[in-house]
Design a protein around this motif. Structure first.
Motif, PDB file in Angstrom:
ATOM      1  N   UNK A  16      12.536  68.771  45.012  1.00  0.00           N
ATOM      2  CA  UNK A  16      13.895  68.232  44.860  1.00  0.00           C
ATOM      3  C   UNK A  16      14.288  68.375  43.392  1.00  0.00           C
ATOM      4  N   UNK A  17      15.586  68.501  43.168  1.00  0.00           N
ATOM      5  CA  UNK A  17      16.098  68.509  41.796  1.00  0.00           C
ATOM      6  C   UNK A  17      17.217  67.488  41.706  1.00  0.00           C
ATOM      7  N   UNK A  18      17.388  66.904  40.527  1.00  0.00           N
ATOM      8  CA  UNK A  18      18.437  65.899  40.331  1.00  0.00           C
ATOM      9  C   UNK A  18      19.114  66.101  38.986  1.00  0.00           C
ATOM     10  N   UNK A  19      20.404  65.785  38.959  1.00  0.00           N
ATOM     11  CA  UNK A  19      21.059  65.603  37.668  1.00  0.00           C
ATOM     12  C   UNK A  19      22.103  64.500  37.811  1.00  0.00           C
ATOM     13  N   UNK A  20      22.438  63.902  36.691  1.00  0.00           N
ATOM     14  CA  UNK A  20      23.416  62.810  36.682  1.00  0.00           C
ATOM     15  C   UNK A  20      24.665  63.274  35.954  1.00  0.00           C
ATOM     16  N   UNK A  21      25.808  62.842  36.471  1.00  0.00           N
ATOM     17  CA  UNK A  21      27.076  63.227  35.867  1.00  0.00           C
ATOM     18  C   UNK A  21      28.019  62.039  36.018  1.00  0.00           C
ATOM     19  N   UNK A  22      28.504  61.538  34.951  1.00  0.00           N
ATOM     20  CA  UNK A  22      29.439  60.392  34.986  1.00  0.00           C
ATOM     21  C   UNK A  22      28.910  59.249  35.845  1.00  0.00           C
ATOM     22  N   UNK A  23      27.621  58.962  35.680  1.00  0.00           N
ATOM     23  CA  UNK A  23      27.040  57.828  36.397  1.00  0.00           C
ATOM     24  C   UNK A  23      26.746  58.094  37.863  1.00  0.00           C
ATOM     25  N   UNK A  24      26.983  59.332  38.317  1.00  0.00           N
ATOM     26  CA  UNK A  24      26.654  59.670  39.701  1.00  0.00           C
ATOM     27  C   UNK A  24      25.416  60.555  39.720  1.00  0.00           C
ATOM     28  N   UNK A  25      24.620  60.352  40.748  1.00  0.00           N
ATOM     29  CA  UNK A  25      23.378  61.120  40.865  1.00  0.00           C
ATOM     30  C   UNK A  25      23.562  62.234  41.891  1.00  0.00           C
ATOM     31  N   UNK A  26      23.260  63.466  41.486  1.00  0.00           N
ATOM     32  CA  UNK A  26      23.367  64.611  42.379  1.00  0.00           C
ATOM     33  C   UNK A  26      21.963  65.140  42.681  1.00  0.00           C
ATOM     34  N   UNK A  27      21.634  65.172  43.951  1.00  0.00           N
ATOM     35  CA  UNK A  27      20.301  65.613  44.370  1.00  0.00           C
ATOM     36  C   UNK A  27      20.430  66.849  45.243  1.00  0.00           C
ATOM     37  N   UNK A  63      25.109  61.930  45.638  1.00  0.00           N
ATOM     38  CA  UNK A  63      25.454  63.067  46.492  1.00  0.00           C
ATOM     39  C   UNK A  63      24.170  63.833  46.785  1.00  0.00           C
ATOM     40  N   UNK A  64      23.907  64.022  48.055  1.00  0.00           N
ATOM     41  CA  UNK A  64      22.658  64.679  48.458  1.00  0.00           C
ATOM     42  C   UNK A  64      23.006  65.992  49.152  1.00  0.00           C
ATOM     43  N   UNK A  65      22.428  67.082  48.664  1.00  0.00           N
ATOM     44  CA  UNK A  65      22.697  68.408  49.207  1.00  0.00           C
ATOM     45  C   UNK A  65      21.393  69.059  49.629  1.00  0.00           C
ATOM     46  N   UNK A  66      21.408  69.647  50.811  1.00  0.00           N
ATOM     47  CA  UNK A  66      20.230  70.372  51.269  1.00  0.00           C
ATOM     48  C   UNK A  66      20.217  71.761  50.655  1.00  0.00           C
ATOM     49  N   UNK A  67      19.125  72.118  50.017  1.00  0.00           N
ATOM     50  CA  UNK A  67      18.938  73.508  49.597  1.00  0.00           C
ATOM     51  C   UNK A  67      18.411  74.277  50.801  1.00  0.00           C
ATOM     52  N   UNK A 119      15.061  59.166  39.218  1.00  0.00           N
ATOM     53  CA  UNK A 119      14.659  58.284  38.112  1.00  0.00           C
ATOM     54  C   UNK A 119      14.326  59.101  36.862  1.00  0.00           C
ATOM     55  N   UNK A 120      13.634  60.209  37.063  1.00  0.00           N
ATOM     56  CA  UNK A 120      13.274  61.050  35.915  1.00  0.00           C
ATOM     57  C   UNK A 120      14.520  61.635  35.251  1.00  0.00           C
ATOM     58  N   UNK A 121      15.447  62.120  36.077  1.00  0.00           N
ATOM     59  CA  UNK A 121      16.638  62.760  35.519  1.00  0.00           C
ATOM     60  C   UNK A 121      17.493  61.739  34.766  1.00  0.00           C
ATOM     61  N   UNK A 122      17.537  60.517  35.299  1.00  0.00           N
ATOM     62  CA  UNK A 122      18.325  59.486  34.619  1.00  0.00           C
ATOM     63  C   UNK A 122      17.731  59.177  33.248  1.00  0.00           C
ATOM     64  N   UNK A 123      16.400  59.030  33.226  1.00  0.00           N
ATOM     65  CA  UNK A 123      15.771  58.657  31.957  1.00  0.00           C
ATOM     66  C   UNK A 123      15.757  59.820  30.967  1.00  0.00           C
ATOM     67  N   UNK A 124      15.578  61.037  31.505  1.00  0.00           N
ATOM     68  CA  UNK A 124      15.533  62.203  30.614  1.00  0.00           C
ATOM     69  C   UNK A 124      16.926  62.593  30.124  1.00  0.00           C
ATOM     70  N   UNK A 125      17.952  62.158  30.860  1.00  0.00           N
ATOM     71  CA  UNK A 125      19.321  62.518  30.477  1.00  0.00           C
ATOM     72  C   UNK A 125      19.596  63.995  30.656  1.00  0.00           C
ATOM     73  N   UNK A 126      18.955  64.591  31.611  1.00  0.00           N
ATOM     74  CA  UNK A 126      19.128  66.026  31.866  1.00  0.00           C
ATOM     75  C   UNK A 126      18.626  66.326  33.270  1.00  0.00           C
ATOM     76  N   UNK A 127      18.929  67.508  33.814  1.00  0.00           N
ATOM     77  CA  UNK A 127      18.413  67.829  35.152  1.00  0.00           C
ATOM     78  C   UNK A 127      16.880  67.868  35.144  1.00  0.00           C
ATOM     79  N   UNK A 128      16.310  67.460  36.240  1.00  0.00           N
ATOM     80  CA  UNK A 128      14.846  67.539  36.406  1.00  0.00           C
ATOM     81  C   UNK A 128      14.547  68.108  37.787  1.00  0.00           C
ATOM     82  N   UNK A 129      13.535  68.954  37.827  1.00  0.00           N
ATOM     83  CA  UNK A 129      13.019  69.488  39.090  1.00  0.00           C
ATOM     84  C   UNK A 129      11.652  68.883  39.340  1.00  0.00           C
TER      85      UNK A 129
END
Lengths: 757, 287
Positions: free
Chosen positions: A201-212, A238-242, A264-274
């Protein structure tokens, strides 16, 4: 009866809409996604099966620059709850300090770093301190409840099904009326899904929203779990199937765990995480088929009719409740088999142990309970000296009969048809004795199996889910199918295009099936339970018809009444903008289910199947070769016969692997063979020519008559193959798997039986 | 996996020099073992990559009927070699069972000998065919009988400065039978539960020569000396087959692991060797 549509694109082997992209490598799985600036995550896991987490130490000598570490404390600090929400909320996303460690490889902390290598290195410098406690590693120990893992008795869920009797005493009276009783104990092993693509899974945050975005079967399961974990509302995530490389149930519930971690990782890192699992981690940490032990009594009248059935089913749920009650439910609802019987008692329990949680896997409890009754029926036929297939034909449920829960079968009952298909396909038995190329004696045997599988969710499940799907004519004039049903390799997108196309008079390639994303598609329910074609396909059909009706009305108002959809769609879109029709599931009439007594219509409809397997056993090495496997399956209607046959062949090979080859080994609660080298699944070299007979007894409330097909091929072939081994050797084998080691251990017994015969 | 040192020698002389200069580096000759183990082990200090070294590749007839196989010869070449098919058909049969075609294209006989896994697919065959390993170092070249080469669990007679150069299979007596059986976890791409290879020769109704190599039943590939002793000099037929099987029970103590059990391994290797003896006892059966 619903009116069955004329040909069109339905019933034809339309090429897969996803096929070219997958075989050319153009399809992007989650690990292929290019996410600029993304870091890589890794998971710190428990090495003990049961204990208390005292501390999570970071190596003071390690350079923690450019490494993000997440623990349970980060969840509450941001206003979330440390749970992976499913049926219950007993499973944490990360074990909190002072919390209980419940299984080996449970997630304790997370790290992320600019490269995968750095993340894996950093992981080794995070050191959980755990005070170990005695672990519960089998169901007997769980039921003794000396160590309590869940409630006072370690029982996650218990079901009782009673047919034709009031209480246990009345049941025993009925059983006592049997001329003879066949008893057996049938353990079945765990099974690894071994989808071709490991979880990620990959995640990034944008304007307080989490995109997975990631590999998954059920975007809305992940969506629901993230709302609790992140403490946000539905818009917050927002959850999207790859593109997803197989699931088989393994990507039903576990992706919520990975999503939690990477969010959680992406939020704390402040960047996308895979966060991508490697194969060993995937096998060790994610869910498997529940190991199960069934104690079965079959009471027979003198003429061979079944007087009473008694089944006691105990499943190992692992450390958390996850989906276990639902798996158990399907297990017990299939435990009496597709046979006429006036008196049935089934008791099922799923218990807590310190194994990693067991979970969804194709068949979902039914393979575990099909094997016992199909061994029992085989023993009965042998005892009575009658042909096993003819015996099944005699006892099979027919229209007007009732199942163990009292469900009267009124429509789409393919029982006789599938048995007849197998009888026709059977042909003469191959020679019983032969010699291999290397000179070894070879003994052959033939086994059959007869089974059914409820399509869709149990009982009132489909009403509760109230799945929705949309078919839209976009402003640009395209036709889109929007549902949360994921194509995980099983062909969902293709058959949806066919179904919508058939309703609108369009070729399937004119229909776009939207990649599921929770901000673009309605919740159609999960992609599980043999429901995608039958239930969601039915929604697609209704939505497409509604769209067709609306466009036809517009055409009528504009002087083009009666014109085909294809001819007026562009003009309608230009005039109206987007036109979208969304429909919601409606249960077929007369489907009543009582959850309190477990009686009534357990499923809207059943698929029916029968299987014949011929085996040859090398008596030097006890290796079993499946020489022939014929399966007849009543699928209602094959929307795409090529895809349906693919589903059946794949499920059959998976079932034969479970029966004869595969073996997940646990040692002190840890998977001991967590690699593709040692946790083996069949290869093509192990696969016989699989013969599939499609039987179509239409389901009046399914699209074009279709009902479920995804799971049923997993239910029976293991039993057929093991019945064939028993037929060959004249000795009972009552366990899954029957490995060469299993057979060799009883050489003296079967050698004696062979010399006598 | 990140090795800090890497050298790709252009000749055997250069390879031997590199090996002597870096005795703590590992030799790469196909990498089909190395890459599987990469995530599980610390990265090697350095790598001497001899996989593409032309001087180490090739299959040739030498010394009046022996076959010399360069250490870096990939399994595909063994599978397709007419010389191997004629002289050592069981080596081709074993090679055909190694991994998939891609692995057979990369993996080499020298790599298999060098890794010296107890389940190395070709190793029981090298025992049965009485192969010799040719080792080179700055001190010169020596030839070690393969039966003396594996010394323990993944330990060998190879010195820290030595390089495996070739495997030589001596000419077998034309009347000898070669037999081979692998019992794996499945029919392809599998690691062996047991392997057995044999060279058996019968004259005038008695066994005059017997070499049996076994894999996956001990900490290293081994010769079944007890079974061989039970066979040599004995008449063809069931009694000798049974005696060989009984001897195996006395000399083997296989283990239970994730791939099989000790009782299965013993019983199966007994059955397979028993079958070898019966097959070799039968004059009509073709090779």
């Amino acid at each position: 009866m619903a009116e069955l549509q004329p040909a069109g694109p339905v019933g034809r082997p339309v090429p897969r809409v996803d096929g070219v992209a997958k075989v050319t490598g153009a399809a992007h799985y989650v690990d292929d996604l290019d996410l600029p600036g993304a870091w890589h995550g890794a998971t710190v896991r428990s090495t003990v099966a049961h204990g208390v987490l005292d501390a999570v130490d970071l190596d003071p000598d390690y350079d923690w620059t450019d490494v993000v570490v997440v623990t349970a404390a980060d969840i509450a600090a941001a206003g979330g709850r440390n749970v992976v929400t499913l049926i219950e909320e007993d499973q944490p996303a990360l074990v909190p300090l002072g919390g209980r460690v419940m299984h080996v490889d449970e997630a304790i902390a997370l790290v992320a770093a600019p490269t995968r290598a750095r993340a894996l290195e950093a992981r080794r410098h995070v050191r959980p301190r755990i005070s170990a406690r005695p672990a519960v590693l089998d169901t007997d120990a769980a039921l003794r409840a000396e160590v309590k893992l869940y409630g006072d008795d370690n029982v996650f869920k218990r079901f009782v099904i009673r047919k034709g009797h009031g209480d246990d005493a009345a049941f025993e009276d009925a059983m006592a009326g049997a001329d003879r009783i066949i008893e057996g104990v049938y353990p079945t092993a765990a099974q690894e899904q071994m989808y071709i693509e490991p979880q990620g899974m990959a995640a990034h945050w944008e304007d307080g929203r989490c995109f997975l975005v990631g590999s998954m079967q059920c975007p809305y399961y992940v969506h629901k779990a993230m709302k609790a974990l992140l403490g946000c509302d539905g818009d917050g995530v927002v959850v999207t199937q790859a593109v997803t490389g197989g699931g088989f149930g393994g990507k039903e519930e576990y992706p919520s765990m990975i999503a939690a971690h990477v969010a959680l990782l992406a939020r704390k890192a402040g960047r996308p995480v895979k966060l991508i699992y490697d194969r060993g981690e995937d096998i060790a940490a994610t869910t498997k088929r529940h190991p199960c032990v069934t104690r079965h009594r079959l009471g027979l009248a003198a003429d061979g009719a079944i007087v009473a059935i008694d089944a006691d089913v105990v499943m190992d749920g692992g450390a958390y409740l996850t989906l276990s009650p639902v798996v158990l439910s399907r297990g017990v609802l299939h435990a009496a088999g597709p046979y006429r019987c006036p008196v049935v008692r089934i008791v099922g329990r799923v218990v807590a142990t310190n194994h990693p949680p067991h979970g969804a896997f194709r068949g979902f409890g039914a393979p575990q309970t099909t094997f016992p009754y199909e061994r029992q029926i085989d023993k009965a036929a042998r005892l009575l000296g009658v042909d096993p297939l003819a015996y099944r034909q005699r006892l099979a449920l027919r229209p007007g009969d009732t199942t163990a829960t009292g469900q009267e079968l009124t429509f789409s009952v393919g029982s006789e048809a599938v048995l007849e298909a197998i009888a026709r396909a059977a042909g003469p038995r191959p020679a019983r004795d032969a010699v291999s190329a290397g000179g070894a004696p070879v003994r052959r045997g033939r086994g059959v199996c007869f089974y059914f599988h409820g399509s869709g969710f149990t009982g009132a499940g489909e009403q509760r889910i109230a799945g929705r799907a949309t078919v839209a004519l976009t402003a640009a004039g395209d036709v889109e199918v929007r549902s949360s049903s994921t194509d995980i390799g099983q062909g969902a997108a293709t058959i949806f295009a066919q179904i919508a196309g058939a309703s609108l008079g369009l070729a399937p390639e004119r229909v776009r099936v939207v990649d599921p994303s929770t901000d673009k598609v309605p919740d159609s329910g999960p992609t599980v339970a043999s429901r995608t074609c039958m239930v969601v396909g039915g929604l697609v059909e209704r939505a497409a018809r509604a769209l067709g009706t609306r466009i036809a009305a517009w055409a009528g108002e504009h002087g083009r009444g009666g014109a085909p959809f294809a001819e007026v769609a562009a003009a309608a879109a230009a005039a109206l903008g987007e036109v979208a029709e969304t429909v919601q599931y409606e249960p077929p009439p007369g489907i009543e289910w009582d959850d309190a007594t477990y009686t009534g219509a357990a499923y809207p409809v059943f698929g029916w199947a029968a299987c014949l397997v011929d085996v040859a056993i090398d008596l030097d090495t006890c290796e079993v070769t499946v020489e022939r496997c014929v399966q007849a399956v009543d699928v209602g209607k094959a929307i795409n016969p090529m895809i349906v046959k693919g589903q059946i062949e794949g499920g059959t090979l998976q079932a034969l692997g479970w029966g004869l080859l595969e073996n997940v080994l646990y040692q002190d609660g840890k998977v001991a063979n967590a690699s593709m080298t040692n946790c083996i699944v069949p290869t093509f070299a192990d696969a016989p020519d699989l013969e599939t007979v499609l039987v179509e007894v239409p389901y009046p409330y399914g699209p074009h008559g279709a009902k479920g097909v995804g799971e049923i091929p997993m239910d029976g072939p293991a039993a057929a193959a093991i019945n064939a081994v028993v037929d060959a050797l004249g000795v009972d084998f009552d366990v899954v798997p029957v490995l060469p080691e299993t057979i060799a251990a009883r050489r003296d017994a079967w050698d004696a039986a062979r010399r006598k015969s | 996996m990140t090795a800090t040192g890497y050298v790709r020698p252009a000749s055997i002389a250069e390879a031997v020099a590199a090996r002597a200069a870096h005795p703590d580096w590992i030799v790469l000759c196909g990498a089909t073992d190395l890459m599987v183990e990469a995530p599980l082990r610390p990265a090697p200090v350095g790598v001497v990559d001899v996989w593409a070294l032309a001087e180490l590749c090739g299959i040739a007839e030498v010394d009046g009927g022996a076959v010399r196989i360069g250490a870096a010869t990939p399994w595909r070449d063994v599978v397709t070699s007419p010389l191997i098919a004629a002289r050592a058909p069981i080596l081709a049969a074993a090679a055909r069972e190694i991994g998939a075609l891609q692995i057979q294209a990369r993996g080499t006989i020298g790599g298999n000998v060098g890794t010296s896994s107890p389940v190395g697919d070709s190793l029981p065959v090298l025992l049965a065919l009485d192969a010799t390993v040719e080792l080179a170092s700055p001190r010169g070249t020596r030839r070690v009988p393969y039966r003396d080469y594996p010394t323990g669990y993944r330990t060998t007679a190879l010195a820290a400065d030595e390089l495996i150069v070739a495997i030589t299979i001596p000419a077998a007596h034309p009347g000898a039978r070669q037999l081979w059986r692998k019992v794996g976890t499945r029919r392809a791409q599998s690691i062996s539960k047991i392997m057995a290879a044999a060279l058996l020769r019968v004259e005038a109704g008695r066994f005059v020569e017997a070499r049996i190599g076994l894999g996956a039943v001990a900490n290293r590939p081994i010769r079944a000396a007890g079974a061989e002793a039970a066979i040599v000099g004995a008449p063809v037929g069931e009694a000798t087959a049974d005696a060989a099987a009984a001897a195996l029970a006395a000399e083997l103590t296989p283990i239970t692991d994730v791939r099989s059990t000790a009782p299965y391994r013993l019983a199966t290797v007994q059955q397979v060797v028993r079958r070898f003896v019966l097959e070799a006892s039968s004059p009509s059966s073709p090779d």
